[in-house]
Design a protein around this motif. Structure first.
Motif, PDB file in Angstrom:
ATOM      1  N   GLN A 280       0.536  -1.220  -0.119  1.00 36.45           N
ATOM      2  CA  GLN A 280       0.180   0.269  -0.035  1.00 36.45           C
ATOM      3  C   GLN A 280       0.762   1.341  -0.239  1.00 36.45           C
ATOM      4  O   GLN A 280       0.637   2.072  -0.623  1.00 36.45           O
ATOM      5  CB  GLN A 280      -0.995  -0.006   1.224  1.00 36.45           C
ATOM      6  CG  GLN A 280      -2.026  -0.828   1.106  1.00 36.45           C
ATOM      7  CD  GLN A 280      -3.052  -0.862   2.241  1.00 36.45           C
ATOM      8  OE1 GLN A 280      -2.100  -0.287   3.668  1.00 36.45           O
ATOM      9  NE2 GLN A 280      -4.231  -0.949   2.371  1.00 36.45           N
ATOM     10  N   ALA A 281       1.646   1.064   0.961  1.00 39.48           N
ATOM     11  CA  ALA A 281       3.084   2.930   0.961  1.00 39.48           C
ATOM     12  C   ALA A 281       3.340   2.787  -0.566  1.00 39.48           C
ATOM     13  O   ALA A 281       3.511   4.140  -0.769  1.00 39.48           O
ATOM     14  CB  ALA A 281       4.171   2.198   1.556  1.00 39.48           C
ATOM     15  N   LEU A 282       3.927   1.660  -1.405  1.00 37.40           N
ATOM     16  CA  LEU A 282       4.082   1.659  -2.660  1.00 37.40           C
ATOM     17  C   LEU A 282       3.351   1.964  -3.756  1.00 37.40           C
ATOM     18  O   LEU A 282       3.394   3.203  -4.225  1.00 37.40           O
ATOM     19  CB  LEU A 282       4.795   0.598  -3.264  1.00 37.40           C
ATOM     20  CG  LEU A 282       6.012  -0.417  -2.572  1.00 37.40           C
ATOM     21  CD1 LEU A 282       6.600  -1.368  -3.025  1.00 37.40           C
ATOM     22  CD2 LEU A 282       7.027   0.756  -2.597  1.00 37.40           C
TER      23      LEU A 282
ATOM     24  N   LEU B 173       3.426   6.154  -2.748  1.00 40.78           N
ATOM     25  CA  LEU B 173       4.097   6.615  -3.007  1.00 40.78           C
ATOM     26  C   LEU B 173       4.118   6.782  -4.719  1.00 40.78           C
ATOM     27  O   LEU B 173       4.474   7.532  -5.041  1.00 40.78           O
ATOM     28  CB  LEU B 173       5.347   5.768  -2.738  1.00 40.78           C
ATOM     29  CG  LEU B 173       7.027   6.369  -3.641  1.00 40.78           C
ATOM     30  CD1 LEU B 173       6.827   7.906  -2.211  1.00 40.78           C
ATOM     31  CD2 LEU B 173       7.726   5.630  -3.142  1.00 40.78           C
ATOM     32  N   PHE B 174       3.914   5.972  -5.518  1.00 38.55           N
ATOM     33  CA  PHE B 174       3.453   5.690  -6.848  1.00 38.55           C
ATOM     34  C   PHE B 174       2.593   7.478  -7.763  1.00 38.55           C
ATOM     35  O   PHE B 174       2.356   7.831  -8.403  1.00 38.55           O
ATOM     36  CB  PHE B 174       3.390   4.621  -7.800  1.00 38.55           C
ATOM     37  CG  PHE B 174       4.652   3.993  -7.722  1.00 38.55           C
ATOM     38  CD1 PHE B 174       5.737   4.176  -8.875  1.00 38.55           C
ATOM     39  CD2 PHE B 174       4.816   2.383  -7.305  1.00 38.55           C
ATOM     40  CE1 PHE B 174       6.911   3.516  -8.725  1.00 38.55           C
ATOM     41  CE2 PHE B 174       6.036   2.175  -6.983  1.00 38.55           C
ATOM     42  CZ  PHE B 174       7.033   2.484  -8.542  1.00 38.55           C
ATOM     43  N   LEU B 175       1.524   7.075  -6.449  1.00 34.94           N
ATOM     44  CA  LEU B 175      -0.141   7.558  -7.206  1.00 34.94           C
ATOM     45  C   LEU B 175       0.690   9.370  -6.723  1.00 34.94           C
ATOM     46  O   LEU B 175       0.466  10.137  -7.548  1.00 34.94           O
ATOM     47  CB  LEU B 175      -1.218   7.303  -6.135  1.00 34.94           C
ATOM     48  CG  LEU B 175      -2.002   6.038  -6.835  1.00 34.94           C
ATOM     49  CD1 LEU B 175      -2.812   6.108  -6.301  1.00 34.94           C
ATOM     50  CD2 LEU B 175      -2.679   6.539  -8.299  1.00 34.94           C
ATOM     51  N   LYS B 176       1.696   9.494  -6.291  1.00 35.64           N
ATOM     52  CA  LYS B 176       1.660  11.091  -5.721  1.00 35.64           C
ATOM     53  C   LYS B 176       2.630  11.147  -6.424  1.00 35.64           C
ATOM     54  O   LYS B 176       2.337  12.814  -6.681  1.00 35.64           O
ATOM     55  CB  LYS B 176       2.342  11.007  -3.788  1.00 35.64           C
ATOM     56  CG  LYS B 176       1.624  11.179  -2.914  1.00 35.64           C
ATOM     57  CD  LYS B 176       2.052  10.948  -1.701  1.00 35.64           C
ATOM     58  CE  LYS B 176       1.547  10.402  -0.090  1.00 35.64           C
ATOM     59  NZ  LYS B 176       2.092  10.688   1.058  1.00 35.64           N
ATOM     60  N   ARG B 177       3.700  10.769  -7.091  1.00 33.14           N
ATOM     61  CA  ARG B 177       4.270  11.566  -7.965  1.00 33.14           C
ATOM     62  C   ARG B 177       3.848  11.291  -9.099  1.00 33.14           C
ATOM     63  O   ARG B 177       4.034  12.178  -9.453  1.00 33.14           O
ATOM     64  CB  ARG B 177       5.695  10.239  -7.958  1.00 33.14           C
ATOM     65  CG  ARG B 177       6.857  10.006  -6.986  1.00 33.14           C
ATOM     66  CD  ARG B 177       7.633   9.618  -7.205  1.00 33.14           C
ATOM     67  NE  ARG B 177       8.870   9.221  -6.296  1.00 33.14           N
ATOM     68  CZ  ARG B 177      10.303   8.529  -5.777  1.00 33.14           C
ATOM     69  NH1 ARG B 177      10.445   8.676  -7.462  1.00 33.14           N
ATOM     70  NH2 ARG B 177      10.973   9.179  -4.747  1.00 33.14           N
ATOM     71  N   LYS B 178       3.008  10.541  -9.858  1.00 31.87           N
ATOM     72  CA  LYS B 178       1.959  10.554 -10.803  1.00 31.87           C
ATOM     73  C   LYS B 178       1.426  11.937 -10.993  1.00 31.87           C
ATOM     74  O   LYS B 178       1.234  12.818 -11.489  1.00 31.87           O
ATOM     75  CB  LYS B 178       1.177   9.591 -11.208  1.00 31.87           C
ATOM     76  CG  LYS B 178       0.419   9.133 -12.181  1.00 31.87           C
ATOM     77  CD  LYS B 178      -0.714   8.150 -12.257  1.00 31.87           C
ATOM     78  CE  LYS B 178      -1.373   8.747 -13.574  1.00 31.87           C
ATOM     79  NZ  LYS B 178      -1.882   6.899 -13.739  1.00 31.87           N
ATOM     80  N   TYR B 179       0.768  12.035  -9.196  1.00 35.38           N
ATOM     81  CA  TYR B 179      -0.294  13.430  -9.808  1.00 35.38           C
ATOM     82  C   TYR B 179       0.121  15.128  -8.847  1.00 35.38           C
ATOM     83  O   TYR B 179      -0.482  16.040  -8.028  1.00 35.38           O
ATOM     84  CB  TYR B 179      -2.054  13.603  -8.669  1.00 35.38           C
ATOM     85  CG  TYR B 179      -2.114  12.218  -9.417  1.00 35.38           C
ATOM     86  CD1 TYR B 179      -3.485  12.028 -11.209  1.00 35.38           C
ATOM     87  CD2 TYR B 179      -2.246  11.168  -8.651  1.00 35.38           C
ATOM     88  CE1 TYR B 179      -3.690  11.267 -11.073  1.00 35.38           C
ATOM     89  CE2 TYR B 179      -2.899  10.207  -9.530  1.00 35.38           C
ATOM     90  CZ  TYR B 179      -3.918   9.899 -11.011  1.00 35.38           C
ATOM     91  OH  TYR B 179      -4.531   8.968 -11.232  1.00 35.38           O
TER      92      TYR B 179
END
Length: 309
Positions: free
Chosen positions: A298-300, A303-309
């Motif tokens: 879930q943390a990964l 992390l990827f969703l934050k970088r994407k948006y």
């Protein structure tokens, strides 16, 4: 006269995979992919544990130590392994060879020690869950990590000070190992050999024995849980660590057994197994913990969703 004289060589010659030089172009993509997965996977584990406050718990802090040790092993072997397959560069200078040997063995010793600490962590979590965070406090975890790092450095510190070398300077792997270098010096190598044997016995041998003892105690504790669902959940918390232990020790045992039982097999096969032994744990462990540990997964994703948006 050259064979009987003593001197410090300017460089060593690494073997690579003898007899398979024509196939080196085919090894480039697999080895580059393996190193890429190992470096990116362990770096992500470190990054996600550092950024996610909810993961600042004993289990995940020990996982961060494991990822750090595996990054160290990968970075230590990468220059010479890829140098051989990409550029055919088999020479390594004397100082760089000793530094690589020191780094590989130090990080491997630390990795073994962290796996032992993680088994103790799982035992405490199952045996006394209410006092888990009170027993494994942040200062104690930090002290354990510092002690493991200091132990690995201090154990390896005497080994690079080898005896004067003779004319022979060819090593049998794609990287510098103590087992190779100890065969090259002139004079009496018994003190260095005995010290190396003591290090192996007191680290890998003792660590593996204590890990087995920890899991015997864990199994005994789990069998004492009356609820079947409780037993399942308790054992499930250990699955990732059990996989990590198997990934670390099975290749090690395979390499140890390969030399006496595979004498009639091409040397390249044993050397390929030696490369696999050092590369498999850094590649598989991030995948294992990402797949089997919900919190890491879930943390990964976050992390990827934050970088994407």
């Amino acid at each position: 006269m050259l064979n009987s004289s003593q001197f410090t060589p300017k460089y060593f010659l690494l073997t690579g995979l003898p007899g398979l030089e024509a196939l080196y172009p085919w090894f480039i993509f697999p080895f580059c992919s393996i190193y890429l997965v190992a470096l990116v996977g362990n770096s992500l584990i470190l990054a996600v544990i550092k950024k996610t406050i909810s993961l600042h718990q004993p289990m995940y802090l020990f996982l961060a130590m494991l990822a750090f040790a595996e990054l160290g092993v990968s970075v230590s072997t990468l220059p010479t392994v890829l140098g051989i397959f990409l550029f055919g560069a088999k020479e390594i200078c004397f100082e760089a060879c000793l530094l690589q040997m020191f780094s590989i063995h130090s990080f491997s010793i630390m990795e073994s020690g962290v796996l032992l600490a993680m088994s103790v962590d799982r035992f405490v979590a199952i045996y006394n869950p209410l006092q888990y965070t009170a027993i494994l406090t942040l200062p104690r975890i930090g002290g354990t990590g510092a002690a493991l790092g200091l132990k690995s450095v201090m154990l390896m510190f005497p080994l690079p000070f080898l005896l004067p070398f003779c004319g022979h300077n060819t090593l049998s792997h794609s990287y510098c190992l103590h087992s190779d270098l100890i065969q090259l010096p002139c004079g009496d190598t018994r003190p260095n050999s005995i010290l190396g044997l003591c290090i192996v016995t007191s680290t890998f041998g003792l660590d593996s024995l204590l890990i087995v003892v920890s899991y015997v105690l864990i199994l005994y504790t789990v069998l004492g849980i009356t609820s079947g669902e409780g037993r399942r959940k308790a054992l499930n918390t250990c699955m990732s660590h059990i996989c990590a232990v198997l990934v670390y020790y099975v290749p090690m045992i395979s390499v140890a057994l390969a030399h006496p039982f595979m004498k009639h097999v091409a040397p390249a096969v044993c050397l390929l197994l030696a490369n696999v032994y050092l590369l498999v744990p850094p590649v598989l462990n991030p995948i294992i913990y990402s797949v089997k540990t919900k919190q890491i997964r879930q943390a990964l994703i976050q992390l990827f969703l934050k970088r994407k948006y």
